[in-house]
Write a protein that holds these residues in place. Structure first.
Motif, PDB file in Angstrom:
ATOM      1  N   MET A   1       8.922  -0.453  -0.834  1.00  0.00           N
ATOM      2  CA  MET A   1       7.597   0.004  -1.201  1.00  0.00           C
ATOM      3  C   MET A   1       7.677   1.090  -2.262  1.00  0.00           C
ATOM      4  O   MET A   1       6.782   1.186  -3.099  1.00  0.00           O
ATOM      5  N   CYS A   4       7.513  -0.380  -5.654  1.00  0.00           N
ATOM      6  CA  CYS A   4       6.140  -0.730  -6.043  1.00  0.00           C
ATOM      7  C   CYS A   4       5.398   0.495  -6.551  1.00  0.00           C
ATOM      8  O   CYS A   4       4.664   0.428  -7.546  1.00  0.00           O
ATOM      9  N   GLN A   5       5.578   1.611  -5.875  1.00  0.00           N
ATOM     10  CA  GLN A   5       4.893   2.842  -6.262  1.00  0.00           C
ATOM     11  C   GLN A   5       5.379   3.329  -7.628  1.00  0.00           C
ATOM     12  O   GLN A   5       4.580   3.728  -8.486  1.00  0.00           O
ATOM     13  N   HIS A   8       4.005   1.108 -10.315  1.00  0.00           N
ATOM     14  CA  HIS A   8       2.586   1.409 -10.528  1.00  0.00           C
ATOM     15  C   HIS A   8       2.426   2.653 -11.407  1.00  0.00           C
ATOM     16  O   HIS A   8       1.658   2.655 -12.374  1.00  0.00           O
ATOM     17  N   TRP A  32     -11.257   2.553  -0.620  1.00  0.00           N
ATOM     18  CA  TRP A  32      -9.885   2.193  -0.247  1.00  0.00           C
ATOM     19  C   TRP A  32      -9.535   2.777   1.120  1.00  0.00           C
ATOM     20  O   TRP A  32      -8.960   2.092   1.973  1.00  0.00           O
ATOM     21  N   LEU A  36      -8.422   0.743   4.505  1.00  0.00           N
ATOM     22  CA  LEU A  36      -7.184   1.022   5.239  1.00  0.00           C
ATOM     23  C   LEU A  36      -7.472   1.409   6.684  1.00  0.00           C
ATOM     24  O   LEU A  36      -6.795   0.936   7.608  1.00  0.00           O
ATOM     25  N   ASN A  64       1.262   4.435   6.373  1.00  0.00           N
ATOM     26  CA  ASN A  64       0.940   4.254   4.962  1.00  0.00           C
ATOM     27  C   ASN A  64       0.471   2.863   4.561  1.00  0.00           C
ATOM     28  O   ASN A  64      -0.171   2.707   3.528  1.00  0.00           O
ATOM     29  N   TRP A  65       0.766   1.815   5.325  1.00  0.00           N
ATOM     30  CA  TRP A  65       0.362   0.485   4.900  1.00  0.00           C
ATOM     31  C   TRP A  65       0.307  -0.463   6.091  1.00  0.00           C
ATOM     32  O   TRP A  65       1.293  -0.612   6.805  1.00  0.00           O
ATOM     33  N   THR A  69       4.533  -6.336   2.712  1.00  0.00           N
ATOM     34  CA  THR A  69       4.983  -5.734   1.463  1.00  0.00           C
ATOM     35  C   THR A  69       4.605  -6.605   0.268  1.00  0.00           C
ATOM     36  O   THR A  69       4.306  -6.088  -0.808  1.00  0.00           O
ATOM     37  N   TYR A  72       1.214  -5.628  -0.803  1.00  0.00           N
ATOM     38  CA  TYR A  72       1.283  -4.299  -1.426  1.00  0.00           C
ATOM     39  C   TYR A  72       1.772  -4.433  -2.865  1.00  0.00           C
ATOM     40  O   TYR A  72       1.215  -3.830  -3.777  1.00  0.00           O
ATOM     41  N   ARG A  73       2.803  -5.245  -3.074  1.00  0.00           N
ATOM     42  CA  ARG A  73       3.339  -5.450  -4.423  1.00  0.00           C
ATOM     43  C   ARG A  73       2.260  -6.042  -5.333  1.00  0.00           C
ATOM     44  O   ARG A  73       2.066  -5.580  -6.459  1.00  0.00           O
ATOM     45  N   THR A  76      -0.393  -3.435  -6.284  1.00  0.00           N
ATOM     46  CA  THR A  76       0.052  -2.289  -7.077  1.00  0.00           C
ATOM     47  C   THR A  76       0.711  -2.684  -8.396  1.00  0.00           C
ATOM     48  O   THR A  76       1.131  -1.820  -9.147  1.00  0.00           O
TER      49      THR A  76
END
Length: 90
Positions: A1, A4-5, A8, A32, A36, A64-65, A69, A72-73, A76
């Protein structure tokens, strides 16, 4: 993750170079957070009175998520331009 961050953030750099500091628009961040929070409530540590270190004293889940994943990818990969606004650094 974390990859990904970092990706981004790196994709935000051209806009930062062109326009200066940016931030997430408050309404976008609030929406957002609501999404979540709703997703967290469906998780084992969210609803039903489960005790978890993911929960604050007020009962908010801070994991956090809540999803895979791969999602998430996808979310982001490219920053949604409309989600950010340029801010005045002064």
């Amino acid at each position: 993750m974390i990859e990904c961050q970092v990706d981004h953030i790196m994709s935000c750099l051209p806009r930062l170079s062109a326009s200066g500091p940016i931030e997430v628009r408050p309404g976008v961040m609030a929406a957002w957070s609501r999404q979540l929070d709703a997703a967290m409530e469906r998780m084992v540590w969210g609803g039903g009175g489960c005790r978890s270190w993911y929960k604050t004293a007020e009962g908010r889940v801070t994991n956090n998520w809540p999803g895979p994943t791969s999602l998430y990818r996808r979310l982001t990969t490219k920053p949604p331009e409309a989600a950010y606004r340029t801010i005045d650094p002064s």
